[in-house]
Scaffold this motif. Structure first.
Motif, mmCIF file in Angstrom:
data_model
loop_
_atom_site.group_PDB
_atom_site.id
_atom_site.type_symbol
_atom_site.label_atom_id
_atom_site.label_comp_id
_atom_site.label_asym_id
_atom_site.label_seq_id
_atom_site.Cartn_x
_atom_site.Cartn_y
_atom_site.Cartn_z
ATOM 1 N N PRO A 1 -6.910 25.486 158.653
ATOM 2 C CA PRO A 1 -5.852 26.226 157.950
ATOM 3 C C PRO A 1 -6.460 27.109 156.871
ATOM 4 C CG PRO A 1 -5.387 23.857 157.998
ATOM 5 C CD PRO A 1 -6.807 24.033 158.435
ATOM 6 N N VAL A 2 -5.986 28.332 156.790
ATOM 7 C CA VAL A 2 -6.374 29.248 155.719
ATOM 8 C C VAL A 2 -5.108 29.689 155.006
ATOM 9 C CG1 VAL A 2 -7.349 31.493 155.140
ATOM 10 C CG2 VAL A 2 -8.483 30.050 156.837
ATOM 11 N N GLU B 1 -8.017 16.728 146.398
ATOM 12 C CA GLU B 1 -7.868 15.288 146.235
ATOM 13 C C GLU B 1 -7.924 14.554 147.574
ATOM 14 O OE1 GLU B 1 -7.627 13.320 143.471
ATOM 15 O OE2 GLU B 1 -8.198 15.126 142.364
ATOM 16 N N ARG B 2 -7.684 15.280 148.670
ATOM 17 C CA ARG B 2 -7.762 14.637 149.988
ATOM 18 C C ARG B 2 -8.727 15.358 150.934
ATOM 19 N NH1 ARG B 2 -2.703 12.866 153.760
ATOM 20 N NH2 ARG B 2 -2.435 11.449 151.985
ATOM 21 N N PHE B 3 -8.785 16.675 150.853
ATOM 22 C CA PHE B 3 -9.529 17.457 151.837
ATOM 23 C C PHE B 3 -10.818 18.032 151.247
ATOM 24 C CE2 PHE B 3 -4.963 17.903 152.761
ATOM 25 C CZ PHE B 3 -4.924 17.367 154.044
ATOM 26 N N LYS B 4 -11.728 18.388 152.143
ATOM 27 C CA LYS B 4 -12.889 19.172 151.735
ATOM 28 C C LYS B 4 -12.444 20.631 151.759
ATOM 29 C CE LYS B 4 -17.824 19.916 152.496
ATOM 30 N NZ LYS B 4 -19.013 19.611 153.339
ATOM 31 N N THR B 5 -12.372 21.239 150.594
ATOM 32 C CA THR B 5 -11.736 22.548 150.475
ATOM 33 C C THR B 5 -12.737 23.636 150.111
ATOM 34 O OG1 THR B 5 -11.230 22.263 148.126
ATOM 35 C CG2 THR B 5 -9.581 21.482 149.713
ATOM 36 N N PHE B 6 -12.303 24.868 150.376
ATOM 37 C CA PHE B 6 -12.980 26.054 149.873
ATOM 38 C C PHE B 6 -11.931 26.934 149.228
ATOM 39 C CE2 PHE B 6 -13.998 30.512 150.025
ATOM 40 C CZ PHE B 6 -15.286 30.547 149.536
ATOM 41 N N ALA B 7 -12.240 27.501 148.075
ATOM 42 C CA ALA B 7 -11.337 28.445 147.428
ATOM 43 C C ALA B 7 -12.126 29.644 146.938
ATOM 44 C CB ALA B 7 -10.595 27.789 146.262
ATOM 45 N N THR B 8 -11.492 30.797 146.961
ATOM 46 C CA THR B 8 -12.099 32.024 146.449
ATOM 47 C C THR B 8 -12.751 31.757 145.097
ATOM 48 O OG1 THR B 8 -10.468 33.401 147.578
ATOM 49 C CG2 THR B 8 -11.622 34.382 145.712
ATOM 50 N N LEU C 1 -16.772 38.338 151.528
ATOM 51 C CA LEU C 1 -17.781 37.438 150.978
ATOM 52 C C LEU C 1 -17.260 36.009 150.896
ATOM 53 C CD1 LEU C 1 -19.270 39.650 148.106
ATOM 54 C CD2 LEU C 1 -20.331 39.092 150.309
ATOM 55 N N SER C 2 -15.986 35.863 150.549
ATOM 56 C CA SER C 2 -15.390 34.527 150.483
ATOM 57 C C SER C 2 -15.355 33.876 151.861
ATOM 58 C CB SER C 2 -13.974 34.610 149.904
ATOM 59 O OG SER C 2 -13.992 35.037 148.548
ATOM 60 N N ILE C 3 -14.896 34.611 152.848
ATOM 61 C CA ILE C 3 -14.822 34.064 154.205
ATOM 62 C C ILE C 3 -16.204 33.655 154.701
ATOM 63 C CG2 ILE C 3 -14.317 34.631 156.617
ATOM 64 C CD1 ILE C 3 -11.812 34.131 154.948
ATOM 65 N N LEU C 4 -17.197 34.487 154.420
ATOM 66 C CA LEU C 4 -18.555 34.189 154.887
ATOM 67 C C LEU C 4 -19.202 33.048 154.108
ATOM 68 C CD1 LEU C 4 -19.722 37.854 155.464
ATOM 69 C CD2 LEU C 4 -19.476 36.082 157.228
ATOM 70 N N ALA C 5 -18.584 32.628 153.006
ATOM 71 C CA ALA C 5 -19.095 31.482 152.240
ATOM 72 C C ALA C 5 -18.511 30.164 152.720
ATOM 73 C CB ALA C 5 -18.797 31.672 150.753
ATOM 74 N N ILE C 6 -17.604 30.194 153.684
ATOM 75 C CA ILE C 6 -17.003 28.969 154.209
ATOM 76 C C ILE C 6 -17.991 28.303 155.155
ATOM 77 C CG2 ILE C 6 -15.107 27.974 155.531
ATOM 78 C CD1 ILE C 6 -13.357 30.281 154.588
ATOM 79 N N ARG C 7 -18.379 27.082 154.843
ATOM 80 C CA ARG C 7 -19.395 26.361 155.591
ATOM 81 C C ARG C 7 -18.781 25.342 156.563
ATOM 82 N NH1 ARG C 7 -21.807 30.054 154.190
ATOM 83 N NH2 ARG C 7 -23.363 30.248 152.540
ATOM 84 N N PRO C 8 -19.573 24.871 157.523
ATOM 85 C CA PRO C 8 -19.098 23.799 158.406
ATOM 86 C C PRO C 8 -18.676 22.579 157.592
ATOM 87 C CG PRO C 8 -21.134 24.747 159.260
ATOM 88 C CD PRO C 8 -20.934 25.339 157.894
ATOM 89 N N GLY C 9 -17.630 21.939 158.014
ATOM 90 C CA GLY C 9 -17.129 20.761 157.309
ATOM 91 C C GLY C 9 -15.940 21.043 156.410
ATOM 92 N N ILE C 10 -15.740 22.313 156.052
ATOM 93 C CA ILE C 10 -14.570 22.662 155.248
ATOM 94 C C ILE C 10 -13.307 22.420 156.084
ATOM 95 C CG2 ILE C 10 -13.316 24.579 154.163
ATOM 96 C CD1 ILE C 10 -15.634 23.555 152.496
ATOM 97 N N GLU C 11 -12.303 21.789 155.473
ATOM 98 C CA GLU C 11 -11.082 21.422 156.196
ATOM 99 C C GLU C 11 -9.907 22.354 155.913
ATOM 100 O OE1 GLU C 11 -11.215 16.675 156.630
ATOM 101 O OE2 GLU C 11 -11.338 17.376 154.548
ATOM 102 N N VAL C 12 -9.913 23.010 154.766
ATOM 103 C CA VAL C 12 -8.851 23.961 154.438
ATOM 104 C C VAL C 12 -9.390 24.946 153.406
ATOM 105 C CG1 VAL C 12 -7.885 22.418 152.683
ATOM 106 C CG2 VAL C 12 -6.456 24.236 153.637
ATOM 107 N N ALA C 13 -8.992 26.218 153.544
ATOM 108 C CA ALA C 13 -9.465 27.250 152.622
ATOM 109 C C ALA C 13 -8.284 27.928 151.948
ATOM 110 C CB ALA C 13 -10.300 28.291 153.370
ATOM 111 N N VAL C 14 -8.489 28.304 150.683
ATOM 112 C CA VAL C 14 -7.488 29.038 149.915
ATOM 113 C C VAL C 14 -8.113 30.379 149.541
ATOM 114 C CG1 VAL C 14 -5.891 28.992 147.970
ATOM 115 C CG2 VAL C 14 -6.678 26.835 148.968
#
Length: 432
Positions: free
Chosen positions: A91-92, A114-121, A133-146
């Motif tokens: 989910p993004v 608090e529950r997920f491995k997240t990425f945020a801008t 740049l934000s999208i390209l910083a999302i690594r394997p294992g991330i479960e949800v991005a903001v």
């Protein structure tokens, strides 16, 4: 010319992207972007010498063994990010709005983490360069991005959505921001609604503040059907109320099954709707009330947005990262109802208002003068033009205001310090 797929294979082997030769990391890929005042093609070889594995360029004269030629570096960066996004099965959450974007993004991330491995801008990397740049910083294992998306003209959110490809989205609000680029308030609404159009076309979920008539109007016009509502009335997925905000915000909320309350470290009643949005999104992702509340309670603002600082002499509401008429009005309304022995507002010019600039500065100056504050200090050429019409202390520059503050010490005050980023009002904090 290298294809996007071949460039992606290089990225997978070297998954760090740089656009600044001052911040080269060994093994990164350097993208030689151009601006009005610079041409990074000229520094491509320097990036290689500093440790970059490759440099992406768009001027043939700079080609070398590790300098890879593309038609347009910015387009290549965006296409690479778009391709990477298509490989991510997560989910993004796409987020935009006139006010509260970054605070909302941070709150949503704090809750989900608090529950997920997240990425945020990171910070406010929210434009046509920052989002890739934000999208390209999302690594394997991330479960949800903001992903935060900013804009100052129409079609920009449309472009950013094509890169971030949000599965879920939220517009925090629409207000009097970037009026020059958008062509007035109706243009702001049209530009922000490009997120709704993307979500409609791609069957995404939309979180909507039901208390905001503009958002309801825009969502209806877009024909959205996967809607999740939050607000202060019955019938919303999340119903909340502002329990207190003097100076820190406490909120009571219910999801129709559980009632709960949380005290945050945020100041400013205008942040209530941002907190409620984070609660709504956490609830949507099946988080427990305890998890949601823990994320909110532990979030500590550190980005000069709604940040309460205590100096040796005063309490200062540090809200000087940016400003527009909507956020200025909200900030003045907030300080006017807070309890304090004495209150001062120090306001700086608001930028990017176009033909409406003079009128909007006059409106804010009059509101400040009528807010019942002990002192109002207005800084910048737009405010200074009103010095003979409205009560207050007026200075053309922050340096002149600093000189005054050194000679006329403010003590035991609650101080609102707010202005557009270009005013650099943080320089005044040392005198408070």
């Amino acid at each position: 010319m290298i294809s996007t797929e071949d460039l992606y294979q290089l990225y997978l082997a070297n998954p760090i992207i740089s656009t600044d030769t001052r911040n080269i990391t060994a093994g990164c890929i350097f993208f030689a972007l151009k601006g009005d005042l610079f041409n990074a093609n000229e520094f491509a070889q320097q990036a290689i010498e500093k440790g970059a594995s490759y440099a992406i360029i768009d001027e043939e004269q700079y080609v070398s063994a590790k300098c890879i030629l593309v038609k347009d570096v910015l387009a290549a960066l965006q296409d690479l990010a778009r391709h990477h996004r298509q490989q991510l099965q997560i989910p993004v959450i796409g987020l935009t709005g006139s006010n509260g974007k970054t605070t909302s993004k941070e709150l949503i991330n704090a809750v989900l983490a608090e529950r997920f491995k997240t990425f945020a801008t990171f910070g406010n990397l929210n434009n046509h360069i920052g989002v890739p740049l934000s999208i390209l910083a999302i690594r394997p294992g991330i479960e949800v991005a903001v992903i935060e998306m900013g804009a100052n003209h129409q079609k920009e959110i449309e472009l950013l959505c094509s890169i971030a490809q949000p599965t879920h989205g939220i517009i925090t609000n629409v207000g009097m921001a970037h009026l020059d680029g958008f062509g007035g308030f109706e243009g702001v609404k049209k530009g922000k609604a490009e997120l709704y159009a993307f979500l409609k076309a791609n069957n995404g979920y939309t979180f909507i503040n039901r208390d905001n008539p503009y958002l309801l109007e825009m969502s209806a016009a877009a024909g959205l059907n996967k809607l999740v509502y939050y607000g202060t009335a019955n019938g919303n997925t999340i119903k909340g109320s502002l329990k207190s905000s003097d100076p820190l915000i406490s909120v009571e909320w219910t999801n129709h099954e559980h009632s709960s309350s949380v005290k945050t470290q945020l100041t400013g009643s205008y942040n209530f709707e941002n907190i409620l949005a984070a609660i709504c999104i956490g609830d949507f992702f099946d988080m427990t009330p305890d998890e949601i509340n823990r994320g909110l309670a532990n979030y500590e603002p550190k980005n000069n947005r709604s940040q309460l600082a205590e100096t040796a002499s005063n309490k200062v509401i540090c809200d000087f990262y940016n400003a527009n008429p909507s956020s200025m009005t909200a900030a003045l309304n907030n300080i006017s109802v807070l309890s304090a022995p004495q209150k001062t507002a120090i306001l700086g010019d608001m930028f990017e208002l176009g033909p409406e600039s003079a009128e909007q500065h006059e409106i804010i100056a009059k509101q400040a003068a009528a807010s019942g504050l002990d002192q109002v200090i207005l800084i910048g050429k737009h405010f200074y033009a009103l010095r003979d019409q409205i009560k207050g202390l007026f200075f053309e520059t922050p340096a002149e205001a600093a000189d005054y503050l050194q000679k006329h010490t403010i003590k035991d005050n609650l101080v609102l310090l707010k202005g557009s980023r270009g005013m650099k009002l943080e320089s005044l904090l040392q005198y408070l």
